[in-house]
Design a protein around this motif. Structure first.
Motif, PDB file in Angstrom:
ATOM      1  N   VAL A 143      48.916  71.622  51.001  1.00 28.22           N
ATOM      2  CA  VAL A 143      49.310  70.208  50.757  1.00 28.22           C
ATOM      3  C   VAL A 143      47.640  69.519  50.689  1.00 28.22           C
ATOM      4  CG1 VAL A 143      51.575  69.604  51.151  1.00 28.22           C
ATOM      5  CG2 VAL A 143      49.691  70.166  52.566  1.00 28.22           C
TER       6      VAL A 143
ATOM      7  N   GLY B 202      43.770  70.059  55.117  1.00 28.10           N
ATOM      8  CA  GLY B 202      42.808  70.900  55.775  1.00 28.10           C
ATOM      9  C   GLY B 202      42.493  70.836  56.545  1.00 28.10           C
TER      10      GLY B 202
ATOM     11  N   CYS C  24      43.596  74.172  57.487  1.00 22.76           N
ATOM     12  CA  CYS C  24      42.227  75.648  57.251  1.00 22.76           C
ATOM     13  C   CYS C  24      40.793  75.618  57.172  1.00 22.76           C
ATOM     14  CB  CYS C  24      42.674  76.436  56.691  1.00 22.76           C
ATOM     15  SG  CYS C  24      42.989  75.950  54.854  1.00 22.76           S
TER      16      CYS C  24
ATOM     17  N   PRO D 224      49.957  75.293  57.695  1.00 24.29           N
ATOM     18  CA  PRO D 224      51.285  74.785  58.247  1.00 24.29           C
ATOM     19  C   PRO D 224      52.195  76.723  57.112  1.00 24.29           C
ATOM     20  CG  PRO D 224      49.968  73.224  57.006  1.00 24.29           C
ATOM     21  CD  PRO D 224      49.231  74.305  57.820  1.00 24.29           C
TER      22      PRO D 224
END
Ligand code: HEM
Ligand code: SF4
Ligand code: SF4
Lengths: 543, 341
Positions: free
Chosen positions: A106, A109, A111, A185
Motif C-alpha cells: 500500500v 512507507g 519499510c 504490515p
C-alpha cells in the motif's frame, strides 16, 4: 577505487543532500536513470565463469560474453525483453510470494527507513518499497488490468534497457537481509523481490563475478575459496598445529572418513583467513574436548552457498553435496558451523530441495543424550545449539577468565535472526564463556538487527565505499557500546560477518576486533592434558 | 500533481452521479443496475484474485522470524513472533490482522552529526491506521441496519456505543469523526512526509479521497441534508436490493445517489487495486507459515529431481592423485582408477 576518507564519509552521510538527510529529489524516480561508474557497481562476471556454469547439468547461465556495466551496450540477447517478461510470468506462476508482494503493497512507507542501504546512501531507490516498485511497475504494465488500461497513471511503465540497468544496480544494493519484512504490515519481503530480480537478470547474462566465481569454485572443488582437497586438509592441519603450539593439545580430526558419527560442515572461509581461522580452531578444540566422533569433508567443504544469491536451481545444486556426502560417508547426522546465509539455506531450503534425508538419524548429542527435535527432518544441527546444550549439561570445562582480554558485544546475523529464530543460543554460550558482555541498542539487535552491509555476495573490494555506507547503521550501534562500555570485540555467528565486519570496524571503529562465538568457546576451554601457554590474547596470541 | 488528480477523479464521479441521477429514468441505473454490477465485480474480482494467488504454490518455507525459535528446552521460544505450530501461527496472524502487529514496531530513523544514527519509536501510522480501519469496519457493520429487518440486537448495541457521547440530534457517531480524522492523517502524511510523498502513486491518493468523499456524503445526509432524502425509501431500496426485488420510491435525493455511486466505485475498484491487501494479509507466506522447516519437510511441487550436485565420483576423478598424496581416503585407489581408464 579509492574509498572516501572517514571524515569525508562521516560528513557526507549526515549532510549529503539525500533523501535520508532531508533533501527531496526534484525528479520523479521513474525519470532518474542508473549510471554506472567505477565504485558504484560490483564487477560483471567473467566470461569463462559464466560459460563453465552454463555447461553444468541443471544450470542455466546463458549469454556469456565480455561486457561492462559502464558500456552503453550490454550486449543483451536480441529478444532480451521477451526473455525477461516470460521469465517474470514463469516466476509469478511458481512463487505465490512474488504475486502477493507485487499486489499488496500500500506504499505506507513503513519499510522505507529500515534498510541499511537507504540509511547509508540516502538513495530513494534503496528504500525497500521503491526497490520493489522497480519490478512492480513492470508487473503492472504487463500483468495487471489497471496497468494495461491506465499505464503510467497507474504506476506502470514499459520494460526498457534502462529499467534493466536499474534492476542490476539496485538488486545488487540489497543484501536480502529481510529487515524490511519485519516492519511491513503484510510481511512483504523485499529480499524475495531481489532474488527474483537477480534470477531474471541471469536469464540475459547479467551477473557479478564476486558471486559467480565462488559458485563455480564451489561446484568444482567443493568450496567457494577453490581450495583443492589437499589444500583444504593442509589448512585445517595448520590450525591443529597452532592449537598444539598454544595449548599442547593434539587434535584428532579426520577427513572424508566413512563411518564417523557426525559430518561437520562450515564455511570454507573459516579455514582460509583471519579472523575465521580462530573460530575454526574453536571448533577443533570443542570437538576434541568432548571426544566427538566426527569427520570433515573436502568434497562438501563449503557450508556457505553463493547459489542462494543467483537462482534457486544453483542453490539447490550446490547444497546437494551436503546430503550426498553424508550419505556416502554413512554418518548419522550433520553439524553445521557458524554462518548466516548457510543457515538460511539449511533451515528453510535444504530439506525441501534435497531431502528427505531418510538415510540419516534424528540428531542426538552423544554427550548429553539430547535429541534435537527441531532438526528432526533436516537432520542438521547448528553448532550454537549443539554447544549451548553441552554447556547446559555441564559437559564443558570453561574458564571465563581466559577471555579476560575480551569485552564483547554480539551481532545477530540477518539470516539466523530473521529466517531461523536463532537468537538466544549464542547468547547463552556468551553468558558462559565471557564476563559481562553487552548488548547493542534494542532497535539494532535480534530480529531488528542491522546487516553487516556486505552480504549476498557484495563483500567485494571494488564497492568498498558502498559497503562502508551500508554498514553504517551496524557500525554505529557498535560504536555506541564501544563508547559506553569499552567494547573491544564484536562477536557473531557468521563467516561472511567475520570478514566484512572486520573491514567495517577497521573503517568506522578501529580497534574493535571481530570473532566467532566458537573462538570465545575455544579460548575458555580447559582441556584435559593441556599444557597451555600464557595466552593473553586467547587463540590469537603469538607465541 | 498526483494528489490533485485524485481530487479531479472523485469530483468527476460526484458530478456524474449528482447530475446523472437527476435525469428522469436514470434513478434505476444509479440505484439498482450499478450497485448490482459493483457487487458482482467486487465479489467476482475478489474471489478471482484470491484464487489466482492460490494457484501459485508456495515452494519454500519462508517465514520471517521475529523472535526466538523453538529449539532446546531451556531456551524460551517466542511463540507469537516465531511460531512452530498451527495454533501459534493463528495467534501471530490474529495479532497482525486485528492489531497490525508489524506496523506497531515502526521506528523513525535520523542521522545526526557524528555520524549518529537514531531510531525512535514511531507509532503514529499504526495508531491512525487502526483508527481508520476500525472506524471503517464499524461503519460498514452499522450499515447492515439498512439491509436487515428487523435490525439485529448486536447492531443496536454497536450503534449505541458508537453514539454514546449523545452530541447533537441525531446523535453523532464517534466513528464518523474518527474515520475523517484517520483519513486526513493518512492523506496528510502522503503530502508531508517526504519519502512517503516520493513513493506515492495516483493509486494511493485515490482510495483515500474516495473513501473520504463517501464518508463526507454520508455525514451530510445524516446530519445536514436530512430533509433532502427520504430514509424510508432508502431502506426500502436497500432491502429490495438484497431480496432481489428492488423498487425505487420517489424523492430519494441526489446526495444519496452520489454516496451510493462512490461506494459502487469503491467496490468495483477494490479487487483491482492495492485494497486487496485485505486478502493478501492472510496469505503472505512470511507471516502465515510455521517456522518448522527443519523438523517437518516442506514440499515444493515443482522441485526438480534432475538437479543433482556435481558428483563425488567426478570430484575424486579430478583430484584423486592429490587426495592419495595427502592421505585422504578415496573410493578408487590410483591403480584401480588407471586400470579402468
Ligand atoms: C483484513 C482487513 C484489513 C487489514 C488487516 C488491513 C491492514 C492495513 C494496514 C496495516 C495498512 C497500512 C497502514 C496504513 O497505511 O493505513 C492498510 C492500509 C490501507 N487500508 Fe487496509 N486493511 C484491511 C482492510 C481494508 C479495507 C476493507 C479497506 C477499505 C476499503 C482498507 C483500506 C486501506 C487503505 C486505503 C490503506 C492505505 C492508507 C494510506 O494510503 O495511507 N483496508 N491496511
Ligand atoms: S511496509 Fe510493506 S506495504 Fe508498506 S510500503 Fe513497505 S512494502 Fe509496501
Ligand atoms: S532485504 Fe535488507 S537490504 Fe534488501 S531492501 Fe530489505 S532491508 Fe534493504
Amino acid at each position: 577505487m579509492a574509498v572516501a576518507k572517514l571524515e569525508q564519509l562521516a560528513k557526507s552521510v549526515v549532510q549529503g543532500p539525500t533523501m535520508a538527510t532531508g533533501a527531496v529529489p526534484v525528479k520523479d524516480w521513474m525519470d532518474v536513470s542508473a549510471i554506472f561508474k567505477p565504485g558504484n557497481y560490483a564487477y560483471q562476471a567473467k566470461q569463462e565463469k559464466v560459460e563453465y556454469l552454463n555447461s553444468q547439468k541443471g544450470l542455466h547461465f546463458p549469454n556469456a560474453r565480455e561486457w561492462s556495466p559502464e558500456d552503453d551496450d550490454w550486449k543483451l540477447p536480441e529478444n532480451w525483453k521477451e526473455i525477461i517478461l516470460k521469465g517474470l510470468k514463469e516466476r509469478l506462476d511458481k512463487f505465490r510470494s512474488l504475486k502477493i508482494f507485487m499486489d499488496c503493497c500500500v506504499r505506507c512507507g513503513a519499510c522505507a527507513d529500515k534498510c541499511h542501504f537507504f540509511l547509508g546512501t540516502g538513495d530513494p531507490k534503496n528504500m525497500p518499497v521503491l526497490r520493489a516498485e522497480l519490478l512492480r511497475s513492470i508487473y503492472r504494465n504487463d500483468f495487471t488490468l489497471g496497468g494495461k488500461l491506465l499505464g503510467k497513471m497507474a504506476g506502470a511503465r514499459e520494460m526498457t534497457v534502462g529499467v534493466l540497468k536499474e534492476w542490476f544496480m539496485y538488486s545488487y544494493q540489497c543484501t536480502e537481509c529481510r529487515r524490511c519484512s519485519v516492519f511491513c504490515p503484510y510481511g512483504i519481503d523485499t529480499a524475495e523481490v531481489t532474488m527474483m530480480l537477480r534470477e531474471l537478470l541471469h536469464l540475459v547474462g547479467v551477473g557479478i563475478n564476486w558471486i559467480l566465481e565462488p559458485v563455480s569454485n564451489s561446484n568444482r572443488t567443493g568450496n567457494h575459496m577453490g581450495l583443492q582437497p589437499h589444500t583444504f586438509k593442509d589448512n585445517v592441519d595448520f590450525l591443529a598445529d597452532d592449537i598444539e603450539n598454544l595449548t599442547g593439545i593434539k587434535t584428532n580430526h579426520s577427513f572424508n572418513r566413512k563411518g564417523a558419527e557426525v559430518l561437520f560442515i562450515t564455511p570454507s572461509a573459516d579455514v582460509f583467513a583471519e579472523p575465521g581461522l580462530y573460530t575454526a580452531m574453536g571448533y577443533l578444540m570443542l570437538f576434541e574436548h568432548i571426544g566427538l566422533d566426527y569427520t570433515w569433508s573436502t568434497y562438501a567443504s563449503e557450508g556457505g552457498n553463493f547459489g542462494l544469491f543467483t537462482n534457486n536451481e544453483t542453490m539447490k545444486k550446490l547444497n546437494g553435496k551436503m546430503y550426498a556426502e553424508a550419505k556416502r560417508l554413512g554418518v548419522k547426522y550433520i553439524i553445521g558451523g557458524e554462518c548466516g546465509h548457510m543457515w538460511r539455506v539449511v533451515h528453510q531450503y535444504m530439506d525441501t530441495m534435497n531431502g528427505p534425508a531418510d538415510f540419516l538419524e534424528v540428531p542426538k548429542s552423544p554427550m548429553t543424550g539430547t535429541t534435537f527435535h527441531n532438526a528432526a527432518s533436516t537432520k542438521m544441527v547448528h553448532i550454537s545449539e549443539f554447544t549451548a546444550d553441552l554447556i547446559k549439561h555441564g559437559k564443558l570445562n570453561l574458564d571465563k577468565s581466559r577471555n579476560a582480554h575480551v569485552k564483547a558485544t554480539f551481532h545477530d546475523s540477518c539470516n539466523p535472526a530473521r529466517a531461523m529464530g536463532l537468537l538466544d543460543e549464542p547468547r547463552y554460550i556468551l553468558d558462559h564463556v565471557v564476563d559481562g558482555w553487552v548488548e547493542m541498542p534494542e532497535n539494532t539487535i535480534r530480529e531488528q538487527t542491522f546487516c553487516c552491509g556486505s552480504g549476498t555476495g557484495l563483500n567485494t573490494d571494488e564497492i568498498m565505499e558502498l559497503r562502508m555506507r551500508s554498514g553504517l547503521p551496524r557500525a554505529n550501534a557498535v560504536k555506541h557500546v564501544i563508547d559506553k562500555h569499552a567494547v573491544n570485540m564484536l562477536s557473531c555467528v557468521c563467516a561472511i560477518d567475520r570478514a566484512t565486519l572486520t573491514s567495517l570496524m577497521n573503517y568506522w571503529n578501529p580497534g574493535c576486533n571481530v570473532c566467532g562465538v566458537s573462538e570465545l568457546v575455544g579460548n575458555a576451554l580447559i582441556m584435559e592434558g593441556e599444557n597451555r601457554q600464557e595466552l593473553t590474547e586467547g587463540l590469537r596470541t603469538l607465541v | 500533481m498526483k494528489y490533485a488528480f485524485s481530487f479531479l477523479a472523485v469530483i468527476a464521479l460526484i458530478l456524474i452521479a449528482g447530475l446523472g441521477s437527476q435525469i428522469p429514468g436514470m434513478q434505476y441505473l444509479f440505484g439498482v443496475v450499478l450497485p448490482y454490477l459493483a457487487i458482482m465485480l467486487f465479489v467476482g474480482g475478489f474471489v478471482y484474485r484470491v484464487m489466482d494467488w492460490a494457484k501459485s504454490p508456495v515452494p519454500f518455507s519462508i517465514p520471517t522470524t521475529c523472535g526466538q525459535g523453538s529449539s532446546l528446552d531451556f531456551i524460551k521460544q517466542d511463540k507469537l513472533e516465531c511460531p512452530t505450530t498451527t495454533t501459534e501461527v493463528a495467534g501471530r496472524m490474529f495479532l497482525e490482522i486485528f492489531f497490525f502487529r508489524s506496523l506497531f514496531r515502526n521506528t523513525k530513523s535520523e542521522i545526526h552529526d557524528g555520524p549518529k544514527v537514531t531510531y525512535e519509536s514511531s507509532k503514529w501510522l499504526w495508531l491512525f491506521a487502526l483508527i481508520f480501519h476500525y472506524s471503517f469496519l464499524v461503519i460498514v457493520l452499522r450499515h447492515m441496519r439498512f439491509f436487515l429487518e428487523p435490525v439485529p440486537f448486536v447492531l443496536s448495541i454497536l450503534e449505541g456505543v458508537d453514539s454514546m457521547l449523545q452530541i447533537g440530534q441525531p446523535a453523532m457517531y464517534l466513528t464518523d469523526v474518527f474515520i475523517l480524522v484517520g483519513l486526513l492523517f493518512l492523506y496528510g502524511r502522503r503530502l508531508i512526509t517526504r519519502h512517503v510523498k516520493y513513493i506515492s502513486l495516483n493509486n494511493d491518493y485515490f482510495p483515500l479521497v474516495l473513501i473520504f468523499s463517501i464518508a463526507v456524503t454520508g455525514i451530510l445526509m445524516r446530519y445536514f441534508l436530512r430533509t433532502d432524502i427520504d430514509i424510508i425509501n432508502i431502506k426500502n431500496l436497500a432491502i429490495g436490493l438484497v431480496t432481489f426485488s428492488p423498487v425505487i420510491g420517489a424523492k430519494i435525493g441526489a446526495i444519496f445517489y452520489i454516496h451510493l455511486f462512490l461506494v459502487c466505485t469503491l467496490l468495483a475498484y477494490f479487487p483491482f487495486s492495492k485494497l486487496m491487501h485485505m486478502g493478501g494479509v492472510f496469505m503472505s507466506p512470511t507471516r502465515n507459515m510455521a517456522n518448522n522447516s527443519r523438523s517437518k519437510r516442506h514440499i515444493n511441487p515443482w522441485n526438480d529431481p534432475e538437479i543433482k550436485p556435481h558428483s563425488y565420483a567426478g570430484y575424486e576423478d579430478e583430484f584423486r592423485e592429490f587426495m592419495v598424496d595427502a592421505g585422504i581416503p578415496v573410493e578408487k585407489e590410483l591403480a584401480a582408477a588407471e586400470d579402468k581408464a
